[in-house]
Design a protein around this motif. Sequence first.
Motif, PDB file in Angstrom:
ATOM      1  N   PHE A 284     -10.515 -26.820 -39.364  1.00 38.40           N
ATOM      2  CA  PHE A 284     -10.147 -26.446 -40.723  1.00 38.40           C
ATOM      3  C   PHE A 284      -9.359 -27.552 -41.402  1.00 38.40           C
ATOM      4  CE2 PHE A 284      -6.361 -24.971 -38.413  1.00 38.40           C
ATOM      5  CZ  PHE A 284      -5.335 -25.483 -39.189  1.00 38.40           C
ATOM      6  N   CYS A 285      -9.348 -27.485 -42.725  1.00 34.54           N
ATOM      7  CA  CYS A 285      -8.420 -28.283 -43.523  1.00 34.54           C
ATOM      8  C   CYS A 285      -7.514 -27.301 -44.256  1.00 34.54           C
ATOM      9  CB  CYS A 285      -9.137 -29.217 -44.490  1.00 34.54           C
ATOM     10  SG  CYS A 285      -9.983 -28.442 -45.867  1.00 34.54           S
ATOM     11  N   ALA A 286      -6.243 -27.631 -44.316  1.00 33.32           N
ATOM     12  CA  ALA A 286      -5.305 -26.812 -45.093  1.00 33.32           C
ATOM     13  C   ALA A 286      -5.542 -27.125 -46.566  1.00 33.32           C
ATOM     14  CB  ALA A 286      -3.874 -27.115 -44.692  1.00 33.32           C
ATOM     15  N   THR A 287      -5.576 -26.081 -47.378  1.00 32.97           N
ATOM     16  CA  THR A 287      -5.822 -26.279 -48.806  1.00 32.97           C
ATOM     17  C   THR A 287      -4.564 -26.064 -49.642  1.00 32.97           C
ATOM     18  OG1 THR A 287      -6.545 -23.977 -49.044  1.00 32.97           O
ATOM     19  CG2 THR A 287      -8.251 -25.654 -48.624  1.00 32.97           C
ATOM     20  N   ARG A 288      -3.610 -25.288 -49.106  1.00 34.40           N
ATOM     21  CA  ARG A 288      -2.340 -25.060 -49.806  1.00 34.40           C
ATOM     22  C   ARG A 288      -1.246 -24.839 -48.763  1.00 34.40           C
ATOM     23  NH1 ARG A 288      -2.156 -20.436 -53.834  1.00 34.40           N
ATOM     24  NH2 ARG A 288      -2.968 -19.247 -52.098  1.00 34.40           N
ATOM     25  N   ALA A 289      -0.013 -25.205 -49.144  1.00 31.18           N
ATOM     26  CA  ALA A 289       1.134 -25.025 -48.261  1.00 31.18           C
ATOM     27  C   ALA A 289       2.368 -24.701 -49.097  1.00 31.18           C
ATOM     28  CB  ALA A 289       1.385 -26.286 -47.452  1.00 31.18           C
ATOM     29  N   THR A 290       3.325 -24.038 -48.469  1.00 32.82           N
ATOM     30  CA  THR A 290       4.555 -23.672 -49.184  1.00 32.82           C
ATOM     31  C   THR A 290       5.610 -24.765 -49.132  1.00 32.82           C
ATOM     32  OG1 THR A 290       5.350 -22.528 -47.209  1.00 32.82           O
ATOM     33  CG2 THR A 290       4.245 -21.187 -48.923  1.00 32.82           C
ATOM     34  N   LEU A 291       5.361 -25.826 -48.386  1.00 38.15           N
ATOM     35  CA  LEU A 291       6.247 -27.000 -48.370  1.00 38.15           C
ATOM     36  C   LEU A 291       5.394 -28.243 -48.606  1.00 38.15           C
ATOM     37  CD1 LEU A 291       8.447 -26.198 -45.234  1.00 38.15           C
ATOM     38  CD2 LEU A 291       9.121 -26.010 -47.635  1.00 38.15           C
ATOM     39  N   PRO A 292       5.903 -29.213 -49.356  1.00 39.78           N
ATOM     40  CA  PRO A 292       5.117 -30.412 -49.666  1.00 39.78           C
ATOM     41  C   PRO A 292       5.198 -31.472 -48.561  1.00 39.78           C
ATOM     42  CG  PRO A 292       7.194 -30.516 -50.817  1.00 39.78           C
ATOM     43  CD  PRO A 292       7.178 -29.188 -50.093  1.00 39.78           C
ATOM     44  N   LEU A 293       4.831 -31.091 -47.331  1.00 40.30           N
ATOM     45  CA  LEU A 293       4.917 -32.007 -46.194  1.00 40.30           C
ATOM     46  C   LEU A 293       3.723 -32.941 -46.082  1.00 40.30           C
ATOM     47  CD1 LEU A 293       6.137 -29.491 -43.454  1.00 40.30           C
ATOM     48  CD2 LEU A 293       7.522 -31.043 -44.854  1.00 40.30           C
ATOM     49  N   TYR A 294       2.553 -32.447 -46.456  1.00 37.56           N
ATOM     50  CA  TYR A 294       1.310 -33.164 -46.188  1.00 37.56           C
ATOM     51  C   TYR A 294       0.507 -33.396 -47.462  1.00 37.56           C
ATOM     52  CZ  TYR A 294       2.322 -31.401 -41.513  1.00 37.56           C
ATOM     53  OH  TYR A 294       2.931 -31.098 -40.327  1.00 37.56           O
ATOM     54  N   ARG A 295      -0.202 -34.510 -47.461  1.00 34.73           N
ATOM     55  CA  ARG A 295      -1.244 -34.736 -48.466  1.00 34.73           C
ATOM     56  C   ARG A 295      -2.543 -34.097 -47.967  1.00 34.73           C
ATOM     57  NH1 ARG A 295      -4.034 -40.282 -49.804  1.00 34.73           N
ATOM     58  NH2 ARG A 295      -5.360 -39.588 -51.509  1.00 34.73           N
ATOM     59  N   ARG A 296      -2.805 -34.287 -46.642  1.00 36.00           N
ATOM     60  CA  ARG A 296      -3.948 -33.659 -45.974  1.00 36.00           C
ATOM     61  C   ARG A 296      -3.500 -33.241 -44.573  1.00 36.00           C
ATOM     62  NH1 ARG A 296      -8.622 -38.083 -46.475  1.00 36.00           N
ATOM     63  NH2 ARG A 296      -6.857 -39.457 -46.093  1.00 36.00           N
ATOM     64  N   PHE A 297      -3.972 -32.079 -44.135  1.00 37.98           N
ATOM     65  CA  PHE A 297      -3.640 -31.586 -42.794  1.00 37.98           C
ATOM     66  C   PHE A 297      -4.768 -30.702 -42.309  1.00 37.98           C
ATOM     67  CE2 PHE A 297      -2.206 -28.255 -39.952  1.00 37.98           C
ATOM     68  CZ  PHE A 297      -1.540 -28.982 -38.977  1.00 37.98           C
ATOM     69  N   GLY A 298      -5.084 -30.825 -41.031  1.00 37.00           N
ATOM     70  CA  GLY A 298      -6.086 -29.948 -40.433  1.00 37.00           C
ATOM     71  C   GLY A 298      -6.023 -29.970 -38.926  1.00 37.00           C
ATOM     72  N   GLU A 299      -6.779 -29.058 -38.335  1.00 35.60           N
ATOM     73  CA  GLU A 299      -6.864 -28.955 -36.883  1.00 35.60           C
ATOM     74  C   GLU A 299      -8.322 -28.787 -36.483  1.00 35.60           C
ATOM     75  OE1 GLU A 299      -4.246 -25.907 -35.302  1.00 35.60           O
ATOM     76  OE2 GLU A 299      -2.739 -26.397 -36.819  1.00 35.60           O
ATOM     77  N   ASP A 300      -8.628 -29.344 -35.320  1.00 31.46           N
ATOM     78  CA  ASP A 300      -9.973 -29.291 -34.758  1.00 31.46           C
ATOM     79  C   ASP A 300      -9.839 -28.774 -33.329  1.00 31.46           C
ATOM     80  OD1 ASP A 300     -12.695 -29.750 -34.293  1.00 31.46           O
ATOM     81  OD2 ASP A 300     -12.449 -31.897 -33.978  1.00 31.46           O
ATOM     82  N   TYR A 301     -10.633 -27.752 -32.978  1.00 34.76           N
ATOM     83  CA  TYR A 301     -10.599 -27.148 -31.648  1.00 34.76           C
ATOM     84  C   TYR A 301     -11.994 -27.311 -31.039  1.00 34.76           C
ATOM     85  CZ  TYR A 301      -6.932 -24.496 -34.135  1.00 34.76           C
ATOM     86  OH  TYR A 301      -5.862 -24.115 -34.899  1.00 34.76           O
ATOM     87  N   ARG A 302     -12.073 -28.012 -29.909  1.00 34.16           N
ATOM     88  CA  ARG A 302     -13.359 -28.216 -29.233  1.00 34.16           C
ATOM     89  C   ARG A 302     -13.266 -27.670 -27.814  1.00 34.16           C
ATOM     90  NH1 ARG A 302     -16.211 -33.511 -31.301  1.00 34.16           N
ATOM     91  NH2 ARG A 302     -15.132 -33.783 -33.285  1.00 34.16           N
ATOM     92  N   LEU A 303     -14.272 -26.908 -27.409  1.00 35.82           N
ATOM     93  CA  LEU A 303     -14.320 -26.320 -26.079  1.00 35.82           C
ATOM     94  C   LEU A 303     -15.482 -26.907 -25.290  1.00 35.82           C
ATOM     95  CD1 LEU A 303     -13.828 -22.550 -26.991  1.00 35.82           C
ATOM     96  CD2 LEU A 303     -12.095 -24.240 -26.440  1.00 35.82           C
ATOM     97  N   GLU A 304     -15.205 -27.269 -24.032  1.00 36.56           N
ATOM     98  CA  GLU A 304     -16.242 -27.748 -23.124  1.00 36.56           C
ATOM     99  C   GLU A 304     -16.058 -27.050 -21.788  1.00 36.56           C
ATOM    100  OE1 GLU A 304     -16.600 -32.273 -23.171  1.00 36.56           O
ATOM    101  OE2 GLU A 304     -14.618 -31.904 -24.058  1.00 36.56           O
ATOM    102  N   PRO A 305     -17.147 -26.520 -21.202  1.00 35.59           N
ATOM    103  CA  PRO A 305     -17.011 -25.954 -19.859  1.00 35.59           C
ATOM    104  C   PRO A 305     -16.713 -27.066 -18.860  1.00 35.59           C
ATOM    105  CG  PRO A 305     -19.289 -25.826 -20.635  1.00 35.59           C
ATOM    106  CD  PRO A 305     -18.482 -26.423 -21.737  1.00 35.59           C
ATOM    107  N   LEU A 306     -15.848 -26.776 -17.904  1.00 34.40           N
ATOM    108  CA  LEU A 306     -15.518 -27.734 -16.855  1.00 34.40           C
ATOM    109  C   LEU A 306     -16.394 -27.484 -15.633  1.00 34.40           C
ATOM    110  CD1 LEU A 306     -11.615 -27.664 -17.077  1.00 34.40           C
ATOM    111  CD2 LEU A 306     -13.127 -29.555 -17.730  1.00 34.40           C
ATOM    112  N   PRO A 307     -16.780 -28.546 -14.934  1.00 34.27           N
ATOM    113  CA  PRO A 307     -17.534 -28.341 -13.693  1.00 34.27           C
ATOM    114  C   PRO A 307     -16.710 -27.478 -12.736  1.00 34.27           C
ATOM    115  CG  PRO A 307     -17.437 -30.670 -14.292  1.00 34.27           C
ATOM    116  CD  PRO A 307     -16.508 -29.936 -15.211  1.00 34.27           C
ATOM    117  N   GLY A 308     -17.321 -26.482 -12.157  1.00 38.77           N
ATOM    118  CA  GLY A 308     -16.608 -25.611 -11.234  1.00 38.77           C
ATOM    119  C   GLY A 308     -15.855 -24.478 -11.915  1.00 38.77           C
ATOM    120  N   GLY A 309     -15.940 -24.391 -13.221  1.00 40.00           N
ATOM    121  CA  GLY A 309     -15.292 -23.299 -13.945  1.00 40.00           C
ATOM    122  C   GLY A 309     -14.131 -23.776 -14.782  1.00 40.00           C
ATOM    123  N   GLY A 310     -13.768 -22.977 -15.716  1.00 37.53           N
ATOM    124  CA  GLY A 310     -12.679 -23.328 -16.618  1.00 37.53           C
ATOM    125  C   GLY A 310     -13.189 -23.992 -17.881  1.00 37.53           C
TER     126      GLY A 310
END
Length: 162
Positions: A92-118
């Motif tokens: 995601f990208c943040a589109t609005r915030a209640t504090l002027p900390l960032y010009r742009r901010f976002g997070e990326d979550y990627r999942l990969e199965p591990l060999p043997g589980g997990g």
Amino acid sequence: MPWFALERFDPSFFDTAPHLHRFPIDLPVAPHSVWEGLAGPTPLSWCRGLAAGRYTSPVPHGVGTTREVTAGRILRLHEEFVHWDEGRRHAFCATRATLPLYRRFGEDYRLEPLPGGGTRLTWTFAYEPSPLLRRPAALTGAPGAAFLRTLVADTKRHFGAA
């Protein structure tokens, strides 16, 4: 409470942002369990520093889905998902915030199965500080580098990782 607009971006920002914090986390649970915690109705509920995480778009969720979350009890963010690959990745990208900390901010979550589980969760925080915080961020990694590490620690604890 005033809201400050942030600049939108596409997923390439997660490779080109001025500040990137990438955390690969090996978790001893199946990818679908991690996905449910990240993308389910109460996303990231185990993170002590986050509250009131809720979707503001109806299901099914995908690119364009919106969410609101409170971080550290003082920063509220409106988020819009710019990538959604069910069960494997969302960002995601943040589109609005209640504090002027960032010009742009976002997070990326990627999942990969591990060999043997997990699952390997690679959690990336990408941001460009607001002009006021550009110099302190260059010197210290602020705003929030320590806060990001607590989110990662909470995630490891929640899923039983060492």
